[in-house]
Design an enzyme around this catalytic site. Structure first.
Site, mmCIF file in Angstrom:
data_model
loop_
_atom_site.group_PDB
_atom_site.id
_atom_site.type_symbol
_atom_site.label_atom_id
_atom_site.label_comp_id
_atom_site.label_asym_id
_atom_site.label_seq_id
_atom_site.Cartn_x
_atom_site.Cartn_y
_atom_site.Cartn_z
ATOM 1 N N ASN A 195 -8.434 -27.589 15.996
ATOM 2 C CA ASN A 195 -9.036 -27.265 17.374
ATOM 3 C C ASN A 195 -9.624 -25.621 16.902
ATOM 4 O O ASN A 195 -8.879 -24.963 16.174
ATOM 5 C CB ASN A 195 -8.158 -27.214 18.483
ATOM 6 C CG ASN A 195 -6.667 -26.455 18.291
ATOM 7 O OD1 ASN A 195 -6.170 -26.452 17.081
ATOM 8 N ND2 ASN A 195 -6.145 -26.164 19.260
ATOM 9 N N GLU A 219 -10.727 -22.642 18.894
ATOM 10 C CA GLU A 219 -10.986 -22.110 20.335
ATOM 11 C C GLU A 219 -12.016 -20.917 20.340
ATOM 12 O O GLU A 219 -12.532 -20.539 19.403
ATOM 13 C CB GLU A 219 -9.763 -21.597 21.053
ATOM 14 C CG GLU A 219 -8.872 -22.768 20.931
ATOM 15 C CD GLU A 219 -7.353 -22.153 21.440
ATOM 16 O OE1 GLU A 219 -7.036 -21.032 21.682
ATOM 17 O OE2 GLU A 219 -6.860 -23.478 22.001
ATOM 18 N N CYS A 258 -12.000 -29.349 20.466
ATOM 19 C CA CYS A 258 -10.717 -29.957 19.658
ATOM 20 C C CYS A 258 -10.772 -30.716 18.401
ATOM 21 O O CYS A 258 -11.778 -30.784 17.679
ATOM 22 C CB CYS A 258 -10.580 -31.202 20.719
ATOM 23 S SG CYS A 258 -10.160 -30.916 22.452
ATOM 24 N N GLU A 265 -9.929 -33.491 17.242
ATOM 25 C CA GLU A 265 -10.452 -34.832 16.903
ATOM 26 C C GLU A 265 -11.969 -34.742 16.570
ATOM 27 O O GLU A 265 -12.533 -35.301 16.035
ATOM 28 C CB GLU A 265 -10.216 -35.734 18.127
ATOM 29 C CG GLU A 265 -8.604 -35.947 18.383
ATOM 30 C CD GLU A 265 -8.160 -34.766 19.248
ATOM 31 O OE1 GLU A 265 -8.522 -33.794 19.326
ATOM 32 O OE2 GLU A 265 -7.130 -35.295 20.081
ATOM 33 N N CYS A 325 -7.915 -35.796 24.540
ATOM 34 C CA CYS A 325 -8.655 -35.618 25.695
ATOM 35 C C CYS A 325 -9.614 -36.599 26.316
ATOM 36 O O CYS A 325 -10.122 -37.322 24.935
ATOM 37 C CB CYS A 325 -9.043 -34.045 25.685
ATOM 38 S SG CYS A 325 -10.542 -33.728 24.836
ATOM 39 N N CYS A 330 -13.056 -36.093 23.797
ATOM 40 C CA CYS A 330 -12.805 -36.697 22.477
ATOM 41 C C CYS A 330 -12.800 -38.174 22.424
ATOM 42 O O CYS A 330 -13.321 -38.754 21.589
ATOM 43 C CB CYS A 330 -11.467 -36.108 21.873
ATOM 44 S SG CYS A 330 -11.902 -34.262 21.353
HETATM 45 N N1 THU Z 1 -6.816 -29.870 21.872
HETATM 46 C C1 THU Z 1 -6.934 -30.543 20.661
HETATM 47 O O1 THU Z 1 -7.646 -30.071 19.876
HETATM 48 N N2 THU Z 1 -7.088 -31.996 20.772
HETATM 49 C C2 THU Z 1 -6.408 -32.665 21.801
HETATM 50 O O2 THU Z 1 -6.152 -33.791 21.808
HETATM 51 C C3 THU Z 1 -6.046 -32.046 23.108
HETATM 52 C C4 THU Z 1 -6.208 -30.493 23.212
HETATM 53 C C5 THU Z 1 -6.859 -28.354 21.822
HETATM 54 C C6 THU Z 1 -8.052 -27.875 22.752
HETATM 55 C C7 THU Z 1 -7.355 -26.320 22.963
HETATM 56 O O3 THU Z 1 -7.659 -25.491 21.870
HETATM 57 C C8 THU Z 1 -5.834 -26.473 22.823
HETATM 58 O O4 THU Z 1 -5.669 -27.920 22.327
HETATM 59 C C9 THU Z 1 -5.039 -26.338 24.392
HETATM 60 O O5 THU Z 1 -5.701 -27.389 25.164
#
Ligand code: THU
Length: 134
Positions: free
Chosen positions: A42, A44, A53, A55, A90, A93
């Site tokens: 991920n 941000e 994310c 994925e 999520c 994704c």
């Molecule tokens: N996140 C992911 O990378 N993948 C997921 O399946 C769920 C959430 C990340 C997004 C964000 O950077 C952090 O997790 C918190 O939501």
């Protein structure tokens, strides 16, 4: 590649997570039909909404490398480095994966008790597809 190895690759990928806001590190490992592997973490953003994310990072890396046939994806996330609780993909994704993967596509998750396997269709039974664009 075994599911255990796939999960280990996802955990390894989470080490590169850029997550100064949530402090939640996620890694994903996407196995292609030809057995090549693409990982992602991920990434941000201060705007929050520009966050990507793990994925989708893995998926878009694979597509950018010319791959669009996939076997399975492993996802591992953790706020404390233990990976004790399952990280569910999520909705965004899942929708992105559904562009390239059938409902039988395997999603491999992990928690303190081991490995859990789900199908994409269990998470997203009714994806938006090109058929809706007619
Ligand atoms: N996140 C992911 O990378 N993948 C997921 O399946 C769920 C959430 C990340 C997004 C964000 O950077 C952090 O997790 C918190 O939501």
């Amino acid at each position: 590649m075994t599911d255990k190895e796939l999960i280990e690759s996802a955990k390894e990928a989470s080490k590169c997570s850029y997550s100064p806001y949530s402090k939640f590190k996620v890694g994903a490992a996407l196995l292609c039909d030809d057995e090549s592997l693409f990982t992602g973490c991920n990434v941000e953003n201060a705007s929050y909404s520009a966050t990507c994310c793990a994925e989708r990072t893995a998926l878009f890396s694979a597509v950018a490398a010319g791959k669009c046939h996939f076997k399975k994806i492993a996802v591992a996330g953790s706020g404390d480095g233990t990976f004790a609780i399952i990280t569910q993909p999520c909705g965004v994704c899942l929708q992105a994966l559904s562009e390239f993967c059938s409902g039988d596509f395997q999603v491999v998750l992990t928690d303190r008790s081991g490995i859990r396997r789900m199908k994409l269709s269990e998470f997203l039974p009714y994806p938006f597809t090109k058929d809706e664009l007619r």
